[in-house]
Design a protein around this motif. Structure first.
Motif, PDB file in Angstrom:
ATOM      1  N   PRO A 129       1.147   5.542  -6.629  1.00  0.00           N
ATOM      2  CA  PRO A 129       0.988   4.203  -6.051  1.00  0.00           C
ATOM      3  C   PRO A 129       0.977   3.135  -7.142  1.00  0.00           C
ATOM      4  O   PRO A 129       0.483   3.370  -8.251  1.00  0.00           O
ATOM      5  N   ARG A 178       0.811  -1.220   0.000  1.00  0.00           N
ATOM      6  CA  ARG A 178       0.000   0.000   0.000  1.00  0.00           C
ATOM      7  C   ARG A 178       0.844   1.269   0.000  1.00  0.00           C
ATOM      8  O   ARG A 178       0.394   2.308  -0.503  1.00  0.00           O
ATOM      9  N   SER A 179       2.043   1.223   0.539  1.00  0.00           N
ATOM     10  CA  SER A 179       2.883   2.423   0.590  1.00  0.00           C
ATOM     11  C   SER A 179       3.902   2.480  -0.538  1.00  0.00           C
ATOM     12  O   SER A 179       4.731   3.391  -0.575  1.00  0.00           O
ATOM     13  N   ALA A 196       5.368   3.128  -4.217  1.00  0.00           N
ATOM     14  CA  ALA A 196       5.084   4.056  -5.313  1.00  0.00           C
ATOM     15  C   ALA A 196       6.188   3.972  -6.358  1.00  0.00           C
ATOM     16  O   ALA A 196       7.291   3.483  -6.090  1.00  0.00           O
TER      17      ALA A 196
END
Length: 276
Positions: free
Chosen positions: A96, A87-88, A90
């Motif tokens: 993302p 989720r974090s 990028a």
């Protein structure tokens, strides 16, 4: 082939920092340049990670590549995939990444499995595949025309400081275990990078290789303990007659870890392959 992910999420987490410190930023940069020059970049990238485990390769590599990015994480162990956390993560512009999980074995990989891929990656996988599985991987990459970055493949070279006369005995037995016959087929083990380079070269592809060793010392006691146990256990499994010698060796090396005096270099190689 049995499942690639034969280790626990705890082991993957324990080795993550050493893995990330060892991976080749130069080959990652070369892959980024190849992708930026590709015709598919305007539509975003689709990257397939083989034997993905809990997603360590994605977490390290995604910020080094252009985007937008969509990752497909392949692993034969559904339990390991349940620990993927991206989720974090990028791309190099801070966007993302998207992720899709696929539970499947490399033995099931078809030449068309990676169709539409912009790139293919894998980490700590090639040494546990057979020649025929290596051929499948190369065929799929070549069919897709997608550059491939394979990270952290063991070479069989291990150096411990201070040295012990039994180091080479354990190393040789471990390497024989890495090359063992499984399901009637021999694993590539420490021969994996040269074997894959040969297969890609036979397809007319270009190859770059880079050394990516673990360098472990007093700040890594838990990782050294776990690595040492796996190293010695595999040696004993391959040559049971070594049990007494190997257990004495294990005790000496554990004492050195506890004293903060043991340093270990475990050699790996990264390899990048792309169409000529």
């Amino acid at each position: 082939m049995t499942s690639i992910s034969v280790v626990s999420p705890q082991w993957l987490a324990l080795r993550a920092a050493a893995d990330d410190a060892a991976r080749s930023p130069e080959l990652a940069g070369e892959l980024a340049r190849l992708l930026a020059a590709g015709s598919t970049i305007d539509d975003g990238l689709t990257i397939h990670d083989l034997g993905s485990g809990s997603g360590a390769m994605t977490r390290w590599l995604a910020p080094r590549l252009p985007g937008p990015q969509r990752w497909v994480l392949h692993d034969g162990d559904a339990g390991i995939l349940s620990h993927v956390e991206l989720r974090s993560v990028a791309d190099d512009a801070g966007r993302p990444v998207e992720a899709e999980l696929s539970v499947e074995e490399l033995a099931q990989l078809t030449p068309w499995e990676l169709e539409g891929a912009s790139a293919v990656t894998a980490s700590a996988v090639l040494d546990v595949v057979t020649w025929s599985e290596g051929e499948r991987i190369v065929a799929a990459c070549v069919t897709a025309g997608a550059p491939a970055l394979f990270s952290l493949t063991v070479t069989g070279e291990v150096r411990l400081y201070p040295a012990d006369p039994v180091d080479t005995v354990i190393r040789d037995a471990f390497n024989a275990h890495q090359r063992r016959v499984s399901g009637g087929l021999r694993l590539l083990g420490p021969d994996a990078v040269p074997a894959m380079a040969e297969l890609f070269a036979a397809s007319g592809w270009r190859i770059r290789r880079a050394p990516t060793p673990w360098r472990l010392g007093p700040d890594d006691p838990l990782l050294i303990h776990q690595w040492l146990d796996g190293w010695v256990d595999a040696a004993i499994d391959q040559r049971p007659a070594l049990t007494g010698v190997a257990e004495d060796y294990r005790r000496r090396r554990r004492a050195a870890v506890a004293a903060g005096s043991l340093r270990v270099i475990v050699s790996h190689e990264d390899v990048l392959a792309w169409p000529a």
